[in-house]
Design an enzyme around this catalytic site. Structure first.
Site, PDB file in Angstrom:
ATOM      1  N   ASN A  54      13.216  36.499  22.895  1.00 39.10           N
ATOM      2  CA  ASN A  54      12.348  37.000  23.644  1.00 39.10           C
ATOM      3  C   ASN A  54      12.224  38.600  23.118  1.00 39.10           C
ATOM      4  OD1 ASN A  54      12.379  34.706  25.394  1.00 39.10           O
ATOM      5  ND2 ASN A  54      14.241  35.280  26.069  1.00 39.10           N
ATOM      6  N   HIS A 114      18.527  39.835  19.829  1.00 40.49           N
ATOM      7  CA  HIS A 114      19.325  38.557  19.820  1.00 40.49           C
ATOM      8  C   HIS A 114      18.380  37.532  19.790  1.00 40.49           C
ATOM      9  CE1 HIS A 114      18.276  39.654  23.987  1.00 40.49           C
ATOM     10  NE2 HIS A 114      18.116  38.391  24.301  1.00 40.49           N
TER      11      HIS A 114
HETATM   12  P1  AMP Z   1      17.151  37.939  27.260  1.00 44.93           P
HETATM   13  O1  AMP Z   1      16.551  37.545  28.339  1.00 44.93           O
HETATM   14  O2  AMP Z   1      16.339  37.424  26.017  1.00 44.93           O
HETATM   15  O3  AMP Z   1      17.014  39.167  27.026  1.00 44.93           O
HETATM   16  O4  AMP Z   1      18.659  37.093  27.076  1.00 44.93           O
HETATM   17  C1  AMP Z   1      19.811  37.815  27.535  1.00 44.93           C
HETATM   18  C2  AMP Z   1      20.637  36.645  27.760  1.00 44.93           C
HETATM   19  O5  AMP Z   1      22.027  37.322  27.768  1.00 44.93           O
HETATM   20  C3  AMP Z   1      20.707  36.019  29.182  1.00 44.93           C
HETATM   21  O6  AMP Z   1      20.389  34.539  28.543  1.00 44.93           O
HETATM   22  C4  AMP Z   1      21.779  36.261  29.722  1.00 44.93           C
HETATM   23  O7  AMP Z   1      22.395  34.960  30.378  1.00 44.93           O
HETATM   24  C5  AMP Z   1      22.784  36.350  28.608  1.00 44.93           C
HETATM   25  N1  AMP Z   1      23.893  37.521  29.228  1.00 44.93           N
HETATM   26  C6  AMP Z   1      24.021  38.514  29.876  1.00 44.93           C
HETATM   27  N2  AMP Z   1      25.135  39.018  30.116  1.00 44.93           N
HETATM   28  C7  AMP Z   1      25.843  38.212  29.288  1.00 44.93           C
HETATM   29  C8  AMP Z   1      27.353  38.283  29.052  1.00 44.93           C
HETATM   30  N3  AMP Z   1      28.132  39.291  29.810  1.00 44.93           N
HETATM   31  N4  AMP Z   1      27.777  37.352  28.170  1.00 44.93           N
HETATM   32  C9  AMP Z   1      27.193  36.613  27.641  1.00 44.93           C
HETATM   33  N5  AMP Z   1      25.707  36.532  27.441  1.00 44.93           N
HETATM   34  C10 AMP Z   1      25.355  37.277  28.769  1.00 44.93           C
END
Ligand code: AMP
Ligand code: ZN
Length: 107
Positions: free
Chosen positions: A86, A99
């Protein structure tokens, strides 16, 4: 390292995560809010905010992330996956450290 960045804090072990794999260049950990039977996040150790901030010298990390995705696919016995980036707020990006979501299915 950007110490205001959630994923840099995970890399620095200030915030715990379920780490699946780590080496000098990348970390793979489980998404806290899984959207598939397997939901991993693959991140470079270098803080790069978004895919649009990837420079020529970073390009090798992108292919390396694909190699890591292949390894995880085999290791976890997946039958199919989606590798998703994303990019930008309008693209649904919430954490501004590059990521790739690895969504995987085992059956
Ligand atoms: P995005 O919307 O592509 O930026 O994805 C961010 C992702 O990070 C989401 O799917 C969240 O569920 C994940 N996320 C947020 N905080 C954490 C955390 N502490 N540990 C693991 N994943 C996380
Ligand atoms: Zn970061």
């Amino acid at each position: 390292m950007d110490m205001n960045c959630l994923f840099c804090k995970i890399l620095d072990k200030q915030i715990p995560a379920k780490i699946e794999y780590e080496d000098d260049n990348v970390m793979v950990f489980h998404d806290i809010n899984p959207k598939a039977p397997v939901h991993l996040l693959i991140i470079p150790k270098k803080h790069i905010a978004t895919m649009m901030d990837v420079t020529e010298e970073d390009l090798s990390i992108i292919s390396y992330i694909h190699k890591i995705a292949q390894e995880q696919y085999h290791k976890l016995g997946l039958k199919g996956m989606r590798l998703i980036n994303n990019c930008g707020e309008k693209g649904g990006q919430e954490v501004f450290h590059l990521h790739y979501h690895l969504l995987g299915w085992t059956e």
